[in-house]
Write an enzyme that holds these catalytic residues in place. Sequence first.
Site, mmCIF file in Angstrom:
data_model
loop_
_atom_site.group_PDB
_atom_site.id
_atom_site.type_symbol
_atom_site.label_atom_id
_atom_site.label_comp_id
_atom_site.label_asym_id
_atom_site.label_seq_id
_atom_site.Cartn_x
_atom_site.Cartn_y
_atom_site.Cartn_z
ATOM 1 N N TRP A 146 0.817 -1.227 0.000
ATOM 2 C CA TRP A 146 0.000 0.000 0.000
ATOM 3 C C TRP A 146 0.844 1.267 0.000
ATOM 4 C CZ3 TRP A 146 -4.396 -2.303 -0.665
ATOM 5 C CH2 TRP A 146 -4.806 -3.367 0.141
ATOM 6 N N GLN A 269 -37.137 22.413 5.141
ATOM 7 C CA GLN A 269 -36.391 22.392 6.406
ATOM 8 C C GLN A 269 -35.488 21.156 6.543
ATOM 9 O OE1 GLN A 269 -38.307 22.080 10.366
ATOM 10 N NE2 GLN A 269 -37.510 24.142 10.713
ATOM 11 N N GLU A 353 -2.719 5.982 7.697
ATOM 12 C CA GLU A 353 -1.993 6.645 8.804
ATOM 13 C C GLU A 353 -2.653 6.335 10.152
ATOM 14 O OE1 GLU A 353 -0.122 10.368 8.144
ATOM 15 O OE2 GLU A 353 0.128 9.983 6.001
#
Length: 369
Positions: A146, A269, A353
């Site tokens: 990776w 709304q 990470e």
Amino acid sequence: MIRQAAREFAQNELKPGVIERDEYQKFPTEQVKKLAELGFMGMMVDPKYNGSGLDSISYVLVMEELSKIDASTSVVVSVNNSLVCYGLEKYGTEAQKEKYLKPLASGEKLGAFCLSEPEAGSDATSQSTTAKDMGDHYLLNGVKNWITNGNSASVYLVIARTDLERGHRGTNALILERGMEGFTIGNKENKLGIRGSDTHSLMFTDVKVPKENRIGEEGFGFSFAMKTLEGGRIGIAAQALGIASGAYELALQYSKERKAFGKQIADHQAIQFKLADIATEIEAARLLCFKAAWLKDQGLPYAKASSMAKLYASQVAMKTTVEAVQIHGGYGYVKEYHVERLMRDAKITQIYEGTSEIQKIVISRQVLK
Ligand SMILES: Cc1cc2nc3c(=O)[nH]c(=O)nc-3n(C[C@H](O)[C@H](O)[C@H](O)COP(=O)(O)OP(=O)(O)OC[C@H]3O[C@@H](n4cnc5c(N)ncnc54)[C@H](O)[C@@H]3O)c2cc1C
């Protein structure tokens, strides 16, 4: 001014072609060259090593603006700045800075950070890659997985075990150059998101790495990786923030244009409340990013703050992008409207990470101290 420069760059240079780069997994080579000209590839590096000498707050501003449009390009910026340049400037020798940091900070070369392996992701202590001490060099064997910038980088920071008895304390961080004998690059991964970025596995077979390419003392490799990732997480938090705010800006604009039941959808709304929630959450994520960056700039501990920023901003990125697609209705589901790409890109910020679960481990350790 820095935010404005990054915003203009993202609009003028990243937006055209972003859909095509995503579709065909094209690396943003030209765009990265131009980012280097702007000084964005070595933002926090001292000008004496070809950096821009800016602070981490500026880095967050740039990462947010680039990621609003193109997270595939912003991850290239993030890895080069906060993992590779930071690691070399903080812990490298003067000779390593001259040889490797200078061309990386100017953007002439790109760097990669190589910790993950097929069997060692969250559990980075169970590294299998070995760096055998051969006197004047290490002999490197193993596989990394990776790796961002895997086929675009020229300089690779690789974590490997030298003293197998000492566990992660027997680990070293080594600088490798592209083209070293025995160093091969595997196929590009075909990904869900950040498809323009370049993710590869790397194979090492008896690669000779000179001793002077070790970063820090013998055995410092694992600490090097953990300390470097603490700062890297600020970059990924800011990337997540940018993906969220990019999707929000598109949804806000669309809600004022699209009509249903005789009025703009922004006058319903249900849509207003979605916009209110995501605007509030984005603001909170931005403040967490700024806090982590500010602590780092002050020389204060920032591990907890950077994990909090990454954990929260990545949640906000996922939620916001899903809502942005919803606000766009069917149009959100097709590529021309950009929000489906942002939704796919958002997911990685909860994974790399350190996954969200790993951030919670870091945060809970700190609060339970
Ligand atoms: C596109 C991309 C780019 C990447 N770039 C890089 C790069 O440049 N350099 C690099 O070194 N790595 C890179 N990575 C690797 C990335 O950091 C890892 O994928 C990540 O750390 C997770 O590791 P893993 O994939 O092995 O998952 P695993 O560690 O196997 O985790 C699987 C699941 O188990 C959970 N889990 C694991 N341990 C625990 C625990 N103790 N408690 C609770 N839950 C747990 C995880 O959170 C996750 O949900 C990249 C990954 C991707 C997908």
